[in-house]
Design a protein around this motif. Structure first.
Motif, short mmCIF file in Angstrom:
data_model
loop_
_atom_site.label_atom_id
_atom_site.label_comp_id
_atom_site.label_asym_id
_atom_site.label_seq_id
_atom_site.Cartn_x
_atom_site.Cartn_y
_atom_site.Cartn_z
N THR A 158 0.83 -1.20 0.00
CA THR A 158 0.00 0.00 0.00
C THR A 158 0.87 1.25 0.00
OG1 THR A 158 -1.74 1.18 1.16
CG2 THR A 158 -0.15 0.03 2.52
N ASP A 159 0.33 2.33 -0.55
CA ASP A 159 1.05 3.60 -0.50
C ASP A 159 0.42 4.52 0.54
OD1 ASP A 159 -1.30 4.10 -1.81
OD2 ASP A 159 -0.41 5.22 -3.45
N ARG A 160 -0.59 4.02 1.25
CA ARG A 160 -1.29 4.79 2.28
C ARG A 160 -0.74 4.37 3.64
NH1 ARG A 160 -7.14 3.78 4.15
NH2 ARG A 160 -7.42 5.53 5.55
N ALA A 161 -0.17 5.29 4.38
CA ALA A 161 0.46 4.98 5.65
C ALA A 161 -0.47 5.22 6.83
CB ALA A 161 1.72 5.82 5.82
N LEU A 162 -0.38 4.33 7.80
CA LEU A 162 -1.08 4.53 9.07
C LEU A 162 -0.22 5.42 9.95
CD1 LEU A 162 -2.24 0.90 9.87
CD2 LEU A 162 -3.61 2.74 8.92
N GLU A 163 -0.83 6.11 10.85
CA GLU A 163 -0.09 7.04 11.70
C GLU A 163 -0.28 6.70 13.18
OE1 GLU A 163 1.16 10.36 10.57
OE2 GLU A 163 0.91 9.86 8.47
N GLY A 164 0.67 7.10 13.98
CA GLY A 164 0.58 7.07 15.43
C GLY A 164 0.23 5.74 16.06
N SER A 165 -0.73 5.79 16.98
CA SER A 165 -1.06 4.60 17.76
C SER A 165 -1.68 3.51 16.90
CB SER A 165 -1.99 4.96 18.91
OG SER A 165 -3.23 5.45 18.43
N THR A 166 -2.34 3.87 15.80
CA THR A 166 -2.90 2.86 14.91
C THR A 166 -1.79 2.03 14.28
OG1 THR A 166 -4.78 4.29 14.42
CG2 THR A 166 -4.39 2.47 12.90
N ALA A 167 -0.73 2.68 13.84
CA ALA A 167 0.41 1.97 13.25
C ALA A 167 1.09 1.10 14.30
CB ALA A 167 1.40 2.97 12.66
N GLU A 168 1.23 1.60 15.52
CA GLU A 168 1.86 0.82 16.59
C GLU A 168 1.05 -0.43 16.90
OE1 GLU A 168 2.55 3.30 20.01
OE2 GLU A 168 3.52 4.83 18.79
N ARG A 169 -0.28 -0.29 16.97
CA ARG A 169 -1.13 -1.46 17.24
C ARG A 169 -1.06 -2.46 16.09
NH1 ARG A 169 -4.89 2.55 18.95
NH2 ARG A 169 -6.08 2.14 17.06
N ALA A 170 -1.05 -1.96 14.86
CA ALA A 170 -0.97 -2.84 13.69
C ALA A 170 0.36 -3.61 13.69
CB ALA A 170 -1.13 -2.04 12.41
N ARG A 171 1.47 -2.93 14.01
CA ARG A 171 2.77 -3.61 14.09
C ARG A 171 2.74 -4.70 15.15
NH1 ARG A 171 4.63 1.72 14.09
NH2 ARG A 171 5.30 2.34 12.02
N ALA A 172 2.15 -4.40 16.29
CA ALA A 172 2.08 -5.38 17.39
C ALA A 172 1.27 -6.61 16.99
CB ALA A 172 1.49 -4.73 18.64
N VAL A 173 0.16 -6.40 16.29
CA VAL A 173 -0.68 -7.52 15.84
C VAL A 173 0.08 -8.37 14.83
CG1 VAL A 173 -2.76 -8.12 14.54
CG2 VAL A 173 -2.87 -6.40 16.35
N VAL A 174 0.72 -7.73 13.87
CA VAL A 174 1.49 -8.48 12.86
C VAL A 174 2.59 -9.28 13.54
CG1 VAL A 174 3.10 -8.22 10.92
CG2 VAL A 174 0.96 -6.93 10.94
N ALA A 175 3.33 -8.66 14.44
CA ALA A 175 4.43 -9.34 15.13
C ALA A 175 3.91 -10.51 15.96
CB ALA A 175 5.19 -8.36 16.01
N ALA A 176 2.78 -10.34 16.60
CA ALA A 176 2.23 -11.40 17.45
C ALA A 176 1.75 -12.61 16.65
CB ALA A 176 1.08 -10.85 18.29
N HIS A 177 1.30 -12.38 15.43
CA HIS A 177 0.71 -13.47 14.65
C HIS A 177 1.61 -14.01 13.55
CE1 HIS A 177 -3.15 -13.32 16.63
NE2 HIS A 177 -3.03 -12.00 16.61
N ALA A 178 2.73 -13.38 13.31
CA ALA A 178 3.66 -13.88 12.28
C ALA A 178 4.32 -15.16 12.79
CB ALA A 178 4.71 -12.83 11.96
N HIS A 179 4.51 -16.10 11.91
CA HIS A 179 5.10 -17.39 12.28
C HIS A 179 6.62 -17.31 12.40
CE1 HIS A 179 1.42 -19.79 11.96
NE2 HIS A 179 1.08 -18.85 11.09
N GLN A 180 7.22 -16.37 11.71
CA GLN A 180 8.67 -16.21 11.77
C GLN A 180 9.02 -14.78 11.36
OE1 GLN A 180 10.58 -18.80 8.95
NE2 GLN A 180 8.74 -18.93 7.72
#
Length: 58
Positions: free
Chosen positions: A18-40
Motif C-alpha cells: 500500500t502507499d497509504r500509511a497509518l499514523e501514530g497509535s494505529t500503526a503501533e497497534r498494527a505492528r504489534a498484531v502483525v508481530a504477534a501473529h507472524a510465524h517467523q
C-alpha cells in the motif's frame, strides 16, 4: 481448516504493498498484531512491508 496455506512467501505475488500509511497509535497497534501473529521473522517483515509499516533501518 484442511488445505489452509499459511506460507506467506506464496502470497507475496498476489498482495500489493500500500502507499497509504497509518499514523501514530494505529500503526503501533498494527505492528504489534502483525508481530504477534507472524510465524517467523521473515513473515513479519514481509507483512510489515506490504502494509507500509516497517520502520526504516539505520
Amino acid at each position: 481448516m484442511p488445505g489452509k496455506n499459511h506460507d506467506l512467501s506464496t502470497r507475496a505475488d498476489t498482495i500489493e504493498p500500500t502507499d497509504r500509511a497509518l499514523e501514530g497509535s494505529t500503526a503501533e497497534r498494527a505492528r504489534a498484531v502483525v508481530a504477534a501473529h507472524a510465524h517467523q521473522g521473515d513473515d513479519c517483515r514481509l507483512l510489515l512491508d506490504m502494509l507500509g509499516l516497517r520502520e526504516p533501518t539505520h
